[in-house]
Design an enzyme around this catalytic site. Sequence first.
Site, PDB file in Angstrom:
ATOM      1  N   ASP A 197      14.480  26.423   3.336  1.00 57.50           N
ATOM      2  CA  ASP A 197      15.519  25.387   2.663  1.00 57.50           C
ATOM      3  C   ASP A 197      15.315  24.333   3.656  1.00 57.50           C
ATOM      4  OD1 ASP A 197      18.152  24.054   2.301  1.00 57.50           O
ATOM      5  OD2 ASP A 197      18.786  25.652   1.153  1.00 57.50           O
ATOM      6  N   TYR A 237      23.815  11.627  -6.655  1.00 57.24           N
ATOM      7  CA  TYR A 237      22.255  11.149  -6.407  1.00 57.24           C
ATOM      8  C   TYR A 237      21.916   9.788  -6.071  1.00 57.24           C
ATOM      9  CZ  TYR A 237      17.175  10.869  -7.334  1.00 57.24           C
ATOM     10  OH  TYR A 237      15.912  10.705  -7.649  1.00 57.24           O
ATOM     11  N   LYS A 255      20.829   8.496  -2.400  1.00 56.45           N
ATOM     12  CA  LYS A 255      19.535   7.751  -2.440  1.00 56.45           C
ATOM     13  C   LYS A 255      19.650   6.297  -1.786  1.00 56.45           C
ATOM     14  CE  LYS A 255      16.121  10.459  -3.897  1.00 56.45           C
ATOM     15  NZ  LYS A 255      15.030  10.663  -2.877  1.00 56.45           N
TER      16      LYS A 255
HETATM   17  N1  SER Z   1      14.421  11.041 -12.704  1.00 57.29           N
HETATM   18  C1  SER Z   1      15.579  10.855 -11.945  1.00 57.29           C
HETATM   19  C2  SER Z   1      16.766  11.596 -12.592  1.00 57.29           C
HETATM   20  O1  SER Z   1      16.916  11.467 -13.661  1.00 57.29           O
HETATM   21  C3  SER Z   1      15.927   9.451 -11.590  1.00 57.29           C
HETATM   22  O2  SER Z   1      15.454   9.434 -10.092  1.00 57.29           O
HETATM   23  O3  SER Z   1      17.565  11.854 -11.842  1.00 57.29           O
END
Ligand code: SER
Length: 337
Positions: free
Chosen positions: A53, A153, A157
């Site tokens: 992990d 996400y 990022k």
């Molecule tokens: N392909 C990725 C997603 O859909 C985008 O960075 O989360």
Amino acid sequence: MRRKSILITGAAGEVGQALIQQLAAQGADNLLTVDVRPLPAALNGKATHYQADILDKTIFDRLVIDYDITTIYHMAAILSTSGEFNPMAAHSVNVEGTMRLLNLAAEQSDWKREPVKFIFPSSVAVFGMQNLDNKAKHPRPQEWEWNYPITMYGCNKLYGETLGVYFAKHYKQLAETEPTMVDFRCVRYPGLISAFTVPSGGTSDYGPEMLHAAAQGQAYECFVRPDSAIPFMAMPDAITAVIQLAAAPREKLTRQIYNITAFSLSAEEIAARVQAHFPATQISYEPHLKRQRIVDSWPIDMNDDAARRDWGWKPAYDAERSFDEYLVPNIRARYAK
Ligand code: SER
């Protein structure tokens, strides 16, 4: 003697697998890989793999004892749709994982008095266009525009980028002696499409899913509206980009973070290309409210002028070539087996 090595995290993921293939094909025999999953058999012998992990500190403590890590490709992440099901878990992997690796890079850079290269894939998900009118009005944002992500996400990022810049420019700024800084380099990927792997947990997944379904003779129900448009890229270009960025002379790089993209298509334009090759395919649209919102928040395109100017970024695969020369032939062969 500690062997000079290239560390790849998230090695069993889509980008990780393709990166290992490419680096190995170019002769790299010092690849060190980490993933919670084992590496697929196709990669046997191409890397020394540690199944662990990203949050397991002991694995990295051990790795630096045995290896002199010169470059890190930190590909491990929980993508935008998966992240919404468990934002805390996404935050742990995406932020704490990145922080751990950046800290490792910083310690190693300082210790060796030589910057460790840290290659970080960020994403179109860092943008948040606020509404469809605004998305239409600003189709090609610059790196610093519209950084208002609406997914965990995307937030992770954006913060990962910020931390990278911190470790490259400001780390230990109050220390008496200047530390050697991490050489942090980041690309923001659009939606990626591979002929050899199918994504899981992303929100741009309808593109690749449509194509892989069609090649297997299955109908596909698309989870966004036909007019939804975002940028995409074929996997070989995604891999070329990070390898090229890693190799670029530092003095040519005017920024740490670069947008990169290849082509923009709406869902119905992807469907038309898929149907041109697989005419029997049935594609219908059943927009998923929340995933639609995420795709609506991403720009139609990204301005990648800086990458083109600074390190010669230029995608080899436009939409035509991606489908006709890379995706369709390879996907056909894959499912014919
Ligand atoms: N392909 C990725 C997603 O859909 C985008 O960075 O989360």
